[in-house]
Design a protein around this motif. Sequence first.
Motif, PDB file in Angstrom:
ATOM      1  N   TYR A  69      96.268   3.406  30.537  1.00  0.00           N
ATOM      2  CA  TYR A  69      95.949   2.081  30.002  1.00  0.00           C
ATOM      3  C   TYR A  69      96.979   1.668  28.954  1.00  0.00           C
ATOM      4  CZ  TYR A  69      91.339   1.967  32.239  1.00  0.00           C
ATOM      5  OH  TYR A  69      90.311   1.928  33.142  1.00  0.00           O
ATOM      6  N   SER A  70      98.193   1.467  29.410  1.00  0.00           N
ATOM      7  CA  SER A  70      99.280   1.013  28.537  1.00  0.00           C
ATOM      8  C   SER A  70     100.178   0.080  29.338  1.00  0.00           C
ATOM      9  CB  SER A  70     100.083   2.207  28.007  1.00  0.00           C
ATOM     10  OG  SER A  70     100.741   2.882  29.074  1.00  0.00           O
ATOM     11  N   GLU A  71     100.988  -0.683  28.636  1.00  0.00           N
ATOM     12  CA  GLU A  71     101.868  -1.664  29.308  1.00  0.00           C
ATOM     13  C   GLU A  71     102.796  -0.998  30.317  1.00  0.00           C
ATOM     14  OE1 GLU A  71     101.530  -4.776  29.108  1.00  0.00           O
ATOM     15  OE2 GLU A  71     100.375  -5.119  27.281  1.00  0.00           O
ATOM     16  N   GLY A  72     103.214   0.220  30.012  1.00  0.00           N
ATOM     17  CA  GLY A  72     104.114   0.905  30.930  1.00  0.00           C
ATOM     18  C   GLY A  72     103.441   1.939  31.798  1.00  0.00           C
ATOM     19  N   GLY A  73     102.115   2.015  31.744  1.00  0.00           N
ATOM     20  CA  GLY A  73     101.377   3.037  32.471  1.00  0.00           C
ATOM     21  C   GLY A  73     100.940   2.619  33.853  1.00  0.00           C
ATOM     22  N   LEU A  74     100.030   3.400  34.423  1.00  0.00           N
ATOM     23  CA  LEU A  74      99.570   3.190  35.785  1.00  0.00           C
ATOM     24  C   LEU A  74      98.987   1.797  35.987  1.00  0.00           C
ATOM     25  CD1 LEU A  74      98.884   4.343  38.624  1.00  0.00           C
ATOM     26  CD2 LEU A  74      96.728   5.186  37.628  1.00  0.00           C
ATOM     27  N   PHE A  75      98.163   1.340  35.037  1.00  0.00           N
ATOM     28  CA  PHE A  75      97.488   0.046  35.187  1.00  0.00           C
ATOM     29  C   PHE A  75      98.262  -1.107  34.559  1.00  0.00           C
ATOM     30  CE2 PHE A  75      93.743   3.090  34.837  1.00  0.00           C
ATOM     31  CZ  PHE A  75      93.647   3.264  36.203  1.00  0.00           C
ATOM     32  N   GLN A  76      99.277  -0.782  33.788  1.00  0.00           N
ATOM     33  CA  GLN A  76     100.147  -1.788  33.153  1.00  0.00           C
ATOM     34  C   GLN A  76      99.339  -2.809  32.337  1.00  0.00           C
ATOM     35  OE1 GLN A  76     102.822  -3.426  36.101  1.00  0.00           O
ATOM     36  NE2 GLN A  76     103.791  -1.452  36.481  1.00  0.00           N
ATOM     37  N   THR A  77      98.307  -2.327  31.717  1.00  0.00           N
ATOM     38  CA  THR A  77      97.464  -3.172  30.852  1.00  0.00           C
ATOM     39  C   THR A  77      96.657  -2.260  29.957  1.00  0.00           C
ATOM     40  OG1 THR A  77      95.902  -5.015  30.852  1.00  0.00           O
ATOM     41  CG2 THR A  77      95.478  -3.253  32.416  1.00  0.00           C
ATOM     42  N   THR A  78      96.111  -2.800  28.894  1.00  0.00           N
ATOM     43  CA  THR A  78      95.294  -2.020  27.973  1.00  0.00           C
ATOM     44  C   THR A  78      93.816  -2.258  28.238  1.00  0.00           C
ATOM     45  OG1 THR A  78      95.197  -3.762  26.297  1.00  0.00           O
ATOM     46  CG2 THR A  78      97.096  -2.260  26.219  1.00  0.00           C
ATOM     47  N   VAL A  79      92.984  -1.375  27.734  1.00  0.00           N
ATOM     48  CA  VAL A  79      91.540  -1.555  27.862  1.00  0.00           C
ATOM     49  C   VAL A  79      91.119  -2.855  27.183  1.00  0.00           C
ATOM     50  CG1 VAL A  79      89.278  -0.619  27.250  1.00  0.00           C
ATOM     51  CG2 VAL A  79      91.089   0.912  28.035  1.00  0.00           C
ATOM     52  N   GLU A  80      91.705  -3.131  26.025  1.00  0.00           N
ATOM     53  CA  GLU A  80      91.367  -4.361  25.311  1.00  0.00           C
ATOM     54  C   GLU A  80      91.675  -5.601  26.148  1.00  0.00           C
ATOM     55  OE1 GLU A  80      91.839  -1.116  22.380  1.00  0.00           O
ATOM     56  OE2 GLU A  80      93.007  -1.816  24.093  1.00  0.00           O
ATOM     57  N   GLN A  81      92.781  -5.567  26.883  1.00  0.00           N
ATOM     58  CA  GLN A  81      93.127  -6.694  27.751  1.00  0.00           C
ATOM     59  C   GLN A  81      92.183  -6.772  28.955  1.00  0.00           C
ATOM     60  OE1 GLN A  81      97.197  -5.516  28.358  1.00  0.00           O
ATOM     61  NE2 GLN A  81      97.993  -7.019  26.905  1.00  0.00           N
ATOM     62  N   VAL A  82      91.856  -5.617  29.517  1.00  0.00           N
ATOM     63  CA  VAL A  82      90.950  -5.576  30.664  1.00  0.00           C
ATOM     64  C   VAL A  82      89.594  -6.194  30.319  1.00  0.00           C
ATOM     65  CG1 VAL A  82      89.560  -3.987  32.066  1.00  0.00           C
ATOM     66  CG2 VAL A  82      92.017  -3.612  31.832  1.00  0.00           C
ATOM     67  N   LEU A  83      89.111  -5.918  29.110  1.00  0.00           N
ATOM     68  CA  LEU A  83      87.766  -6.334  28.717  1.00  0.00           C
ATOM     69  C   LEU A  83      87.735  -7.618  27.899  1.00  0.00           C
ATOM     70  CD1 LEU A  83      86.186  -2.862  27.843  1.00  0.00           C
ATOM     71  CD2 LEU A  83      85.869  -4.213  29.927  1.00  0.00           C
ATOM     72  N   GLN A  84      88.793  -8.401  27.955  1.00  0.00           N
ATOM     73  CA  GLN A  84      88.827  -9.645  27.183  1.00  0.00           C
ATOM     74  C   GLN A  84      87.650 -10.583  27.470  1.00  0.00           C
ATOM     75  OE1 GLN A  84      92.385 -11.971  27.126  1.00  0.00           O
ATOM     76  NE2 GLN A  84      93.291 -10.776  25.474  1.00  0.00           N
ATOM     77  N   PRO A  85      87.240 -10.773  28.717  1.00  0.00           N
ATOM     78  CA  PRO A  85      86.096 -11.671  28.948  1.00  0.00           C
ATOM     79  C   PRO A  85      84.843 -11.229  28.201  1.00  0.00           C
ATOM     80  CG  PRO A  85      87.261 -11.283  30.988  1.00  0.00           C
ATOM     81  CD  PRO A  85      87.853 -10.327  29.982  1.00  0.00           C
ATOM     82  N   PHE A  86      84.615  -9.915  28.159  1.00  0.00           N
ATOM     83  CA  PHE A  86      83.441  -9.397  27.471  1.00  0.00           C
ATOM     84  C   PHE A  86      83.634  -9.337  25.961  1.00  0.00           C
ATOM     85  CE2 PHE A  86      81.266  -5.835  25.455  1.00  0.00           C
ATOM     86  CZ  PHE A  86      79.941  -6.130  25.742  1.00  0.00           C
ATOM     87  N   ASN A  87      84.769  -8.814  25.532  1.00  0.00           N
ATOM     88  CA  ASN A  87      84.931  -8.458  24.123  1.00  0.00           C
ATOM     89  C   ASN A  87      85.671  -9.502  23.294  1.00  0.00           C
ATOM     90  OD1 ASN A  87      84.254  -6.197  22.330  1.00  0.00           O
ATOM     91  ND2 ASN A  87      86.457  -6.123  21.958  1.00  0.00           N
ATOM     92  N   LYS A  88      86.117 -10.570  23.916  1.00  0.00           N
ATOM     93  CA  LYS A  88      86.787 -11.628  23.160  1.00  0.00           C
ATOM     94  C   LYS A  88      86.202 -13.002  23.485  1.00  0.00           C
ATOM     95  CE  LYS A  88      91.294 -13.764  22.223  1.00  0.00           C
ATOM     96  NZ  LYS A  88      92.752 -13.733  22.507  1.00  0.00           N
ATOM     97  N   LEU A  89      86.248 -13.382  24.760  1.00  0.00           N
ATOM     98  CA  LEU A  89      85.852 -14.737  25.136  1.00  0.00           C
ATOM     99  C   LEU A  89      84.356 -14.974  24.940  1.00  0.00           C
ATOM    100  CD1 LEU A  89      88.006 -15.157  28.369  1.00  0.00           C
ATOM    101  CD2 LEU A  89      88.576 -15.769  26.012  1.00  0.00           C
ATOM    102  N   THR A  90      83.524 -14.002  25.350  1.00  0.00           N
ATOM    103  CA  THR A  90      82.076 -14.190  25.216  1.00  0.00           C
ATOM    104  C   THR A  90      81.644 -14.311  23.756  1.00  0.00           C
ATOM    105  OG1 THR A  90      81.616 -13.101  27.320  1.00  0.00           O
ATOM    106  CG2 THR A  90      79.810 -13.193  25.730  1.00  0.00           C
ATOM    107  N   PRO A  91      81.984 -13.333  22.889  1.00  0.00           N
ATOM    108  CA  PRO A  91      81.554 -13.487  21.497  1.00  0.00           C
ATOM    109  C   PRO A  91      82.174 -14.695  20.806  1.00  0.00           C
ATOM    110  CG  PRO A  91      83.011 -11.592  21.745  1.00  0.00           C
ATOM    111  CD  PRO A  91      82.650 -12.046  23.114  1.00  0.00           C
ATOM    112  N   LYS A  92      83.425 -15.028  21.148  1.00  0.00           N
ATOM    113  CA  LYS A  92      84.053 -16.208  20.550  1.00  0.00           C
ATOM    114  C   LYS A  92      83.286 -17.467  20.924  1.00  0.00           C
ATOM    115  CE  LYS A  92      88.426 -18.747  20.231  1.00  0.00           C
ATOM    116  NZ  LYS A  92      89.846 -18.796  20.660  1.00  0.00           N
ATOM    117  N   PHE A  93      82.874 -17.566  22.179  1.00  0.00           N
ATOM    118  CA  PHE A  93      82.159 -18.750  22.657  1.00  0.00           C
ATOM    119  C   PHE A  93      80.828 -18.947  21.935  1.00  0.00           C
ATOM    120  CE2 PHE A  93      79.173 -20.687  25.773  1.00  0.00           C
ATOM    121  CZ  PHE A  93      79.783 -21.932  25.875  1.00  0.00           C
ATOM    122  N   ILE A  94      80.165 -17.828  21.602  1.00  0.00           N
ATOM    123  CA  ILE A  94      78.853 -17.944  20.968  1.00  0.00           C
ATOM    124  C   ILE A  94      78.896 -17.687  19.465  1.00  0.00           C
ATOM    125  CG2 ILE A  94      77.497 -17.499  23.036  1.00  0.00           C
ATOM    126  CD1 ILE A  94      77.373 -14.607  22.354  1.00  0.00           C
TER     127      ILE A  94
END
Length: 221
Positions: free
Chosen positions: A157-182
Motif C-alpha cells: 500500500y504505497s505509491e510505488g508498491g503493488l497497489f500503487q496507492t495508500t490505504v488512506e487513498q483507498v478509503l477516502q469515500p469512507f474516511n474523508k468524503l462521508t464525515p466531511k459531508f456530515i
Amino acid sequence: MASENNNNNKRVLIIISHPNTENSFNHRLALESQKTLTQGGCEVRVTDLYKLGFHGAGGPVDFTQLSNKENFDYPIEQKNAAENDKFSQQVQKQIDHVKWADVLFFQFPVWWFNVPGILKGWLDRILAYKVFYGGDKSLAGKKWISSVTTEGTDEHYSEGGLFQTTVEQVLQPFNKLTPKFIGAEVLPMHVSYGVNTATDEQKNDLVESLNQHLRNHILDN
C-alpha cells in the motif's frame, strides 16, 4: 448534531465490523482500545455489528410504518421516520448511540479495497436523512476515527508498491468524503498492516501502536 456531553470525559462509540466475533485480531484491537480509552477517563460503548445480527442493507425493514408503500423511496422514508418516530428498534438504537457519542471509532478490516459490506450498511441505515444530514442536521462537534487492518503490507500500500496507492487513498469515500459531508472532524487513521502473517510479537506491537495513537489523538486532545 453535537453530543450532549458537558464534561471533559469523552464518550466513544466503537463500531466493529468483523465476522469472527470471538477470535479476530480486529476484536482484540477493539477490546484493547476500549481498555485504553476507559483507563484514560472515557466512557465507551461497543457496537459489534456481526454479533448484533445487524442487517447489511437498508430497506423497508428499517421502518415501523411507511409513508408510501407503493413507491418506496429510502431517503423519503428516512425523513418520515425522523419526523414521526418511525424507525425500527435496531435502527433507532444505533441512532441513539451516535447521538450520545463524542467520538465515532470504526474498527474493521479492508476487504477488496473497501469497508466490509455490513459497515456500508450501517452508514446507509444509521446516518439517516433528516437525522444526521439534510437541512440543519449534521455530526458537527463529533470526531471520526478509524482503525483498520490489512492483509497486504505497508509496501504493498504505497505509491510505488503493488497497489500503487495508500490505504488512506483507498478509503477516502469512507474516511474523508462521508464525515466531511456530515460535518464530523476526521482524526488520523491507524493502519495495522499484514495482520494475517504477523507474529505474536508483531501483533503485540500493533496493539501498542494503536493504543499510543488513541492517547495522542483522543485522550490528549
